[in-house]
Design an enzyme around this catalytic site. Sequence first.
Site, PDB file in Angstrom:
ATOM      1  N   HIS A 110       0.818  -1.215   0.000  1.00  0.00           N
ATOM      2  CA  HIS A 110       0.000   0.000   0.000  1.00  0.00           C
ATOM      3  C   HIS A 110       0.850   1.264   0.000  1.00  0.00           C
ATOM      4  CE1 HIS A 110      -3.739  -2.235   1.784  1.00  0.00           C
ATOM      5  NE2 HIS A 110      -3.511  -2.529   0.512  1.00  0.00           N
ATOM      6  N   GLY A 177      -2.305  -9.135  12.422  1.00  0.00           N
ATOM      7  CA  GLY A 177      -2.757  -7.773  12.720  1.00  0.00           C
ATOM      8  C   GLY A 177      -3.550  -7.110  11.628  1.00  0.00           C
TER       9      GLY A 177
HETATM   10  N1  APR Z   1      -2.027  -6.983  18.245  1.00  0.00           N
HETATM   11  C1  APR Z   1      -2.552  -7.695  17.210  1.00  0.00           C
HETATM   12  N2  APR Z   1      -3.623  -7.308  16.484  1.00  0.00           N
HETATM   13  C2  APR Z   1      -4.175  -6.126  16.821  1.00  0.00           C
HETATM   14  C3  APR Z   1      -3.696  -5.309  17.874  1.00  0.00           C
HETATM   15  C4  APR Z   1      -2.571  -5.788  18.601  1.00  0.00           C
HETATM   16  N3  APR Z   1      -2.037  -5.103  19.620  1.00  0.00           N
HETATM   17  N4  APR Z   1      -4.484  -4.206  17.964  1.00  0.00           N
HETATM   18  C5  APR Z   1      -5.408  -4.318  16.983  1.00  0.00           C
HETATM   19  N5  APR Z   1      -5.239  -5.470  16.313  1.00  0.00           N
HETATM   20  C6  APR Z   1      -6.022  -5.990  15.182  1.00  0.00           C
HETATM   21  C7  APR Z   1      -7.469  -5.588  15.204  1.00  0.00           C
HETATM   22  O1  APR Z   1      -8.225  -6.537  15.962  1.00  0.00           O
HETATM   23  C8  APR Z   1      -7.825  -5.632  13.711  1.00  0.00           C
HETATM   24  O2  APR Z   1      -8.276  -6.934  13.343  1.00  0.00           O
HETATM   25  O3  APR Z   1      -5.479  -5.431  13.993  1.00  0.00           O
HETATM   26  C9  APR Z   1      -6.503  -5.359  13.014  1.00  0.00           C
HETATM   27  C10 APR Z   1      -6.438  -3.983  12.376  1.00  0.00           C
HETATM   28  O4  APR Z   1      -7.410  -3.933  11.360  1.00  0.00           O
HETATM   29  P1  APR Z   1      -7.584  -2.564  10.538  1.00  0.00           P
HETATM   30  O5  APR Z   1      -7.636  -1.425  11.474  1.00  0.00           O
HETATM   31  O6  APR Z   1      -8.710  -2.789   9.570  1.00  0.00           O
HETATM   32  O7  APR Z   1      -6.203  -2.427   9.735  1.00  0.00           O
HETATM   33  P2  APR Z   1      -5.766  -3.237   8.453  1.00  0.00           P
HETATM   34  O8  APR Z   1      -6.397  -4.591   8.421  1.00  0.00           O
HETATM   35  O9  APR Z   1      -4.285  -3.152   8.376  1.00  0.00           O
HETATM   36  O10 APR Z   1      -6.398  -2.345   7.254  1.00  0.00           O
HETATM   37  C11 APR Z   1      -6.072  -2.739   5.941  1.00  0.00           C
HETATM   38  O11 APR Z   1      -7.233  -0.801   5.102  1.00  0.00           O
HETATM   39  O12 APR Z   1      -7.679   1.413   5.416  1.00  0.00           O
HETATM   40  C12 APR Z   1      -6.966   0.540   4.656  1.00  0.00           C
HETATM   41  O13 APR Z   1      -4.958   0.915   3.533  1.00  0.00           O
HETATM   42  C13 APR Z   1      -5.495   0.774   4.809  1.00  0.00           C
HETATM   43  O14 APR Z   1      -3.709  -0.839   4.948  1.00  0.00           O
HETATM   44  C14 APR Z   1      -4.988  -0.499   5.465  1.00  0.00           C
HETATM   45  C15 APR Z   1      -6.023  -1.522   5.064  1.00  0.00           C
END
Ligand code: APR
Length: 235
Positions: A110, A177
Amino acid sequence: MPHPSIVILTGAGISRESGLATFRDADGIWATVRIEDVATPRAFARDPARVHGFYNARRRALADPAVQPNAAHHALVELERRWPAPVLVVTQNVDDLHDRAGQRNLIHMHGELARARCRLCDAVTEWREDLSTDTACPACGRTGGMRPHIVWFEEMPMQMEAIGAALDACGLFVSIGTSGNVYPAAGFVAEVRGRARTVELNLERSAGTTMFDEAIHGPATVVVPGFVRRLLDAA
Ligand code: APR
């Protein structure tokens, strides 16, 4: 297969304990600002100053000395160094914590907060300062063309061919994550199922948990080092 090649997909959850916000948690980025306003090509065409402001704030947050790679980032570097077959980290994250931890075989699908791209000459430059429409491109010298080197919604993620080749060859796929909400990353587990062992390491169940052979839930700084130790002890 005793030592399969490994593909590891990471998301915002792996950087959460380093002090960076996730996107979809209750205190996440999309709880306070709309994707349509700051993370699409149309948003940038409509109001480039607002989009630059959003990424400038995140670039400044990343520059905070308190934001450092955590035990999960370091565990993945140890795995890359000690596993006797290829290990590729494909991150959705635009922070540079995997890079600073020393991950070498790494794809930022990304894009990266710490880089800027000129739309006039396509040069990509390391960039840690604020960006604006007045910023001159270091390569071609022109202003008005600089944008964050970030993949916005509706844009194609980067290095998808290399990612596809690694997924085809891997025997172990680990998702760390990520909420499993955004494609194509969320579809990787479906691509490899049946051919590779699939494991989810996440704070809680994700949208794709049922697709995985194994799911280990807990904070990344706990479950990732534990998983890497289990792999290396059995290597
Ligand atoms: N340890 C492990 N997992 C965690 C922690 C932690 N301390 N804190 C939060 N999480 C988990 C949450 O439960 C969730 O499932 O990390 C995940 C984060 O999800 P999102 O916030 O949706 O982030 P992500 O999946 O990386 O988003 C993907 O979406 O907005 C776009 O481009 C952006 O790269 C991003 C993509």
